[in-house]
Design a protein around this motif. Structure first.
Motif, PDB file in Angstrom:
ATOM      1  N   PRO A  72      12.897 -44.425   7.476  1.00  0.00           N
ATOM      2  CA  PRO A  72      13.830 -43.473   6.842  1.00  0.00           C
ATOM      3  C   PRO A  72      13.707 -43.424   5.315  1.00  0.00           C
ATOM      4  O   PRO A  72      13.920 -42.371   4.704  1.00  0.00           O
ATOM      5  CB  PRO A  72      15.220 -43.958   7.274  1.00  0.00           C
ATOM      6  N   THR A  73      13.346 -44.543   4.714  1.00  0.00           N
ATOM      7  CA  THR A  73      13.210 -44.564   3.251  1.00  0.00           C
ATOM      8  C   THR A  73      11.999 -43.752   2.813  1.00  0.00           C
ATOM      9  O   THR A  73      12.081 -42.965   1.855  1.00  0.00           O
ATOM     10  CB  THR A  73      13.105 -46.020   2.746  1.00  0.00           C
ATOM     11  N   LEU A  74      10.896 -43.896   3.517  1.00  0.00           N
ATOM     12  CA  LEU A  74       9.697 -43.114   3.186  1.00  0.00           C
ATOM     13  C   LEU A  74       9.911 -41.632   3.507  1.00  0.00           C
ATOM     14  O   LEU A  74       9.430 -40.760   2.782  1.00  0.00           O
ATOM     15  CB  LEU A  74       8.472 -43.666   3.921  1.00  0.00           C
ATOM     16  N   GLU A  75      10.669 -41.343   4.572  1.00  0.00           N
ATOM     17  CA  GLU A  75      10.990 -39.950   4.881  1.00  0.00           C
ATOM     18  C   GLU A  75      11.840 -39.336   3.762  1.00  0.00           C
ATOM     19  O   GLU A  75      11.632 -38.178   3.384  1.00  0.00           O
ATOM     20  CB  GLU A  75      11.746 -39.862   6.214  1.00  0.00           C
ATOM     21  N   LYS A  76      12.768 -40.113   3.220  1.00  0.00           N
ATOM     22  CA  LYS A  76      13.604 -39.642   2.104  1.00  0.00           C
ATOM     23  C   LYS A  76      12.733 -39.306   0.896  1.00  0.00           C
ATOM     24  O   LYS A  76      12.947 -38.301   0.216  1.00  0.00           O
ATOM     25  CB  LYS A  76      14.640 -40.724   1.745  1.00  0.00           C
ATOM     26  N   SER A  77      11.733 -40.139   0.652  1.00  0.00           N
ATOM     27  CA  SER A  77      10.812 -39.901  -0.457  1.00  0.00           C
ATOM     28  C   SER A  77      10.109 -38.553  -0.297  1.00  0.00           C
ATOM     29  O   SER A  77      10.046 -37.758  -1.238  1.00  0.00           O
ATOM     30  CB  SER A  77       9.775 -41.028  -0.524  1.00  0.00           C
ATOM     31  N   LEU A  78       9.615 -38.291   0.910  1.00  0.00           N
ATOM     32  CA  LEU A  78       8.909 -37.030   1.146  1.00  0.00           C
ATOM     33  C   LEU A  78       9.857 -35.836   1.162  1.00  0.00           C
ATOM     34  O   LEU A  78       9.456 -34.718   0.844  1.00  0.00           O
ATOM     35  CB  LEU A  78       8.121 -37.096   2.450  1.00  0.00           C
ATOM     36  N   GLU A  79      11.101 -36.079   1.529  1.00  0.00           N
ATOM     37  CA  GLU A  79      12.115 -35.026   1.504  1.00  0.00           C
ATOM     38  C   GLU A  79      12.353 -34.575   0.059  1.00  0.00           C
ATOM     39  O   GLU A  79      12.527 -33.387  -0.215  1.00  0.00           O
ATOM     40  CB  GLU A  79      13.405 -35.603   2.097  1.00  0.00           C
ATOM     41  N   LEU A  80      12.337 -35.531  -0.859  1.00  0.00           N
ATOM     42  CA  LEU A  80      12.569 -35.221  -2.271  1.00  0.00           C
ATOM     43  C   LEU A  80      11.353 -34.560  -2.912  1.00  0.00           C
ATOM     44  O   LEU A  80      11.488 -33.650  -3.725  1.00  0.00           O
ATOM     45  CB  LEU A  80      12.933 -36.495  -3.047  1.00  0.00           C
ATOM     46  N   LYS A  81      10.168 -35.035  -2.552  1.00  0.00           N
ATOM     47  CA  LYS A  81       8.930 -34.489  -3.137  1.00  0.00           C
ATOM     48  C   LYS A  81       7.777 -34.766  -2.191  1.00  0.00           C
ATOM     49  O   LYS A  81       7.451 -35.922  -1.908  1.00  0.00           O
ATOM     50  CB  LYS A  81       8.656 -35.160  -4.492  1.00  0.00           C
TER      51      LYS A  81
END
Length: 134
Positions: A72-81
C-alpha cells in the motif's frame, strides 16, 4: 563437456531468503520511523512529486523487512506521481510474489487480483514510455 542433460543445481543461497539480523531489523525500523515523521511533516509543504519520493523510500524500507505495508505504501507513491523507479520495480515484484503465493494456495481470486494489478503496472509503464516521463 556440455552438461546439456544434467539438472542445474541450485545454490543454497538461491533457495533461502536473506534473513535479517536483529540489528538490521532495528536499524530498518528506526529508518521507517524517521521516514514516517518526515512524511507527516512534509505532507502539506511539499509537492506531490516530493511526497511520492518519500512514500517510495518508505515502501522500499517496508519491503526490506518483508512487511505487508510495502504494497500500500508503494501504491500511494505511484498514486501521487507515476514513475518507473525502484518503487515501481519492487511493487511489480511484490505483486508477482503474491500471485505465486495465491497460485500455490489454489486461490483463483488472488491470482486474478494480482494479475490485474500487474496489468495495471504494465499500462503505467506503457503510458510513461509513450509520454517520455520516467
Amino acid at each position: 563437456m556440455f552438461n546439456f542433460f544434467k539438472k542445474k543445481r541450485e545454490k543454497a543461497s538461491d533457495k533461502k531468503e536473506d534473513v535479517l539480523s536483529e540489528e538490521q531489523l532495528t536499524k530498518i525500523d528506526q529508518m521507517i520511523e524517521e521516514k514516517r515523521k518526515e512524511i507527516a511533516k512534509a505532507e502539506k509543504t511539499v509537492t506531490n512529486t516530493e511526497q511520492a519520493k518519500l512514500y517510495e523510500e518508505l515502501g522500499l524500507l517496508y519491503a526490506q523487512k518483508n512487511d505487508d505495508e510495502a504494497i500500500p505504501t508503494l501504491e500511494k507513491s505511484l498514486e501521487l506521481k507515476l514513475s518507473m523507479g525502484d518503487g515501481y520495480k519492487k511493487l511489480m515484484s511484490l505483486y508477482n510474489e503474491k500471485r505465486k503465493e495465491a497460485a500455490r494456495n489454489g486461490d483463483d481470486a488472488g491470482i486474478d487480483k494480482y494479475m490485474n494489478k500487474m496489468d495495471e503496472m504494465r499500462s503505467v509503464a506503457k503510458k510513461l514510455t509513450i509520454s517520455g516521463d520516467k
